[in-house]
Scaffold this motif. Structure first.
Motif, short mmCIF file in Angstrom:
data_model
loop_
_atom_site.label_atom_id
_atom_site.label_comp_id
_atom_site.label_asym_id
_atom_site.label_seq_id
_atom_site.Cartn_x
_atom_site.Cartn_y
_atom_site.Cartn_z
N ALA A 38 -11.84 -2.56 1.32
CA ALA A 38 -11.08 -2.27 2.50
C ALA A 38 -10.47 -2.29 3.94
O ALA A 38 -9.82 -2.36 3.84
N ALA A 39 -10.28 -4.66 3.94
CA ALA A 39 -9.44 -4.89 4.92
C ALA A 39 -8.39 -5.12 4.62
O ALA A 39 -7.43 -4.68 5.64
N VAL A 40 -8.32 -5.81 3.22
CA VAL A 40 -7.17 -6.35 3.07
C VAL A 40 -5.98 -5.16 2.67
O VAL A 40 -5.00 -4.95 3.16
N MET A 41 -6.71 -3.23 2.28
CA MET A 41 -6.07 -2.19 1.95
C MET A 41 -5.49 -1.86 3.33
O MET A 41 -4.57 -1.05 3.57
N GLY A 42 -6.50 -2.26 4.22
CA GLY A 42 -6.57 -1.54 5.55
C GLY A 42 -4.43 -2.34 5.92
O GLY A 42 -3.93 -0.87 6.98
N MET A 43 -5.02 -3.00 5.94
CA MET A 43 -3.10 -3.83 5.82
C MET A 43 -2.23 -2.96 5.40
O MET A 43 -0.93 -2.80 5.88
N ASN A 44 -2.46 -3.09 3.67
CA ASN A 44 -1.13 -2.69 3.05
C ASN A 44 -1.30 -1.24 2.63
O ASN A 44 0.26 -1.52 2.85
N ASN A 45 -1.69 -0.55 3.09
CA ASN A 45 -2.00 1.18 3.25
C ASN A 45 -0.93 1.43 4.39
O ASN A 45 0.20 2.17 4.21
N ILE A 46 -0.57 0.71 5.73
CA ILE A 46 -0.01 0.99 6.66
C ILE A 46 1.41 -0.33 5.78
O ILE A 46 2.60 0.72 6.36
N TYR A 47 2.03 -1.15 5.70
CA TYR A 47 2.39 -1.56 5.61
C TYR A 47 3.56 -0.78 4.26
O TYR A 47 4.94 -0.93 4.31
N TYR A 48 3.19 -0.93 3.30
CA TYR A 48 3.69 -0.07 2.06
C TYR A 48 3.64 1.00 2.70
O TYR A 48 4.90 1.82 1.44
N ARG A 49 3.36 2.55 3.04
CA ARG A 49 3.56 3.66 3.46
C ARG A 49 5.29 3.66 4.39
O ARG A 49 5.25 3.98 3.91
N PHE A 50 4.72 2.54 5.40
CA PHE A 50 6.33 2.44 5.75
C PHE A 50 7.33 2.58 5.18
O PHE A 50 8.32 2.59 4.89
N VAL A 51 7.78 1.26 4.01
CA VAL A 51 8.54 0.82 2.78
C VAL A 51 8.75 1.97 2.08
O VAL A 51 9.95 1.87 2.33
N HIS A 52 7.51 2.22 1.45
CA HIS A 52 8.34 3.91 1.13
C HIS A 52 9.20 5.06 1.72
O HIS A 52 9.68 5.88 1.52
N LEU A 53 8.12 5.46 2.86
CA LEU A 53 8.70 6.16 3.59
C LEU A 53 9.74 6.42 4.31
O LEU A 53 10.84 6.96 5.05
N SER A 54 10.45 5.04 4.33
CA SER A 54 11.35 4.18 5.19
C SER A 54 12.65 5.20 4.39
O SER A 54 12.78 4.92 3.62
N SER A 55 13.92 5.38 5.23
CA SER A 55 15.23 6.26 4.42
C SER A 55 15.52 5.58 4.25
O SER A 55 16.91 4.88 4.09
N ASN A 56 15.18 3.33 5.38
CA ASN A 56 16.47 2.14 4.83
C ASN A 56 15.69 1.64 3.74
O ASN A 56 15.06 0.98 3.42
N PRO A 57 16.53 1.66 2.15
CA PRO A 57 16.05 1.02 1.30
C PRO A 57 16.18 -0.66 1.41
O PRO A 57 15.16 -1.19 0.52
N ASP A 58 17.14 -0.79 2.74
CA ASP A 58 17.03 -2.38 2.35
C ASP A 58 14.90 -2.79 3.05
O ASP A 58 14.94 -4.82 2.30
N PHE A 59 14.24 -2.02 3.55
CA PHE A 59 12.81 -2.64 3.44
C PHE A 59 12.08 -2.55 2.22
O PHE A 59 11.39 -3.92 2.03
N LYS A 60 12.71 -2.06 1.16
CA LYS A 60 12.22 -2.42 -0.39
C LYS A 60 12.52 -3.66 -1.00
O LYS A 60 11.37 -4.92 -1.82
N LYS A 61 13.49 -4.52 -0.34
CA LYS A 61 13.91 -5.74 -0.80
C LYS A 61 13.53 -6.92 0.04
O LYS A 61 13.17 -7.91 -1.05
N LEU A 62 12.28 -6.76 0.64
CA LEU A 62 12.32 -7.66 1.77
C LEU A 62 11.10 -8.64 1.41
O LEU A 62 9.94 -7.68 0.99
#
Length: 177
Positions: free
Chosen positions: A75-99
């Motif tokens: 629950a702890a690690v996914m609380g962090m990862n879910n925010i980060y990867y949801r942003f990467v997924h939803l961001s319109s900037n494809p550069d974030f997927k490469k970082l």
């Protein structure tokens, strides 16, 4: 508070939740550790004090101390990862997927329990937190590690019901407040 007390605290309009709460915590497709680890991780992600205390108390009767800790770690690690990867997924900037994420996630590699169980718990939390990218990754992992589609469905059913119970308890508390 016992599980029966928790059910009794739900309002009449949530009768389906009362019925489902008992039903989802048993499954021919999951081990007791998978069920109760999923329940605990989902309760943490759902953020309701009464639900969390009740589920942790019940889970402690079915989980080893290592599994209890690993469920909380999921629950702890996914609380962090879910925010980060949801942003990467939803961001319109494809550069974030490469970082590179550059976030520590050591517990995923060494959770202290069977990796299938940890991945199931991570999948449940990702469903509660609505991270499509994490759902996809953890679903793939659990199916690769031998989980059945029915087991995956049961994990998500646990997460769904516990989250709905948390929402209902929070709403009732707010309305009385």
């Amino acid at each position: 508070m016992s599980l029966d007390d928790l059910k009794a605290s739900l309002p009449d309009y949530a009768k389906d939740l009362k019925l489902n709460l008992g039903g989802v915590l048993t499954s021919p497709n999951l081990t007791a550790q998978q069920i109760w680890g999923t329940a605990l991780a989902s309760a943490i992600a759902s953020r309701n004090d009464d639900l969390l205390r009740t589920i942790e108390s019940e889970a402690a009767q079915h989980l080893t101390p290592a599994a209890l800790t690993a469920s909380k770690a999921a629950a702890a690690v996914m609380g962090m990862n879910n925010i980060y990867y949801r942003f990467v997924h939803l961001s319109s900037n494809p550069d974030f997927k490469k970082l590179p994420a550059r976030l520590r996630m050591n517990v995923i590699g060494n959770p202290g329990v069977d990796k299938l169980d940890f991945e199931l718990w991570s999948l449940a939390v990702s469903a509660v937190n609505g991270c499509g990218m994490c759902i996809e990754a953890h679903e793939h992992e659990v199916l690769t590690k031998g989980a059945t589609k029915e087991a995956v469905q049961d994990v998500i059913r646990i997460a769904a019901v516990l989250h709905a119970v948390a929402v209902t308890l929070d709403a009732e508390r707010a309305l009385k407040g």
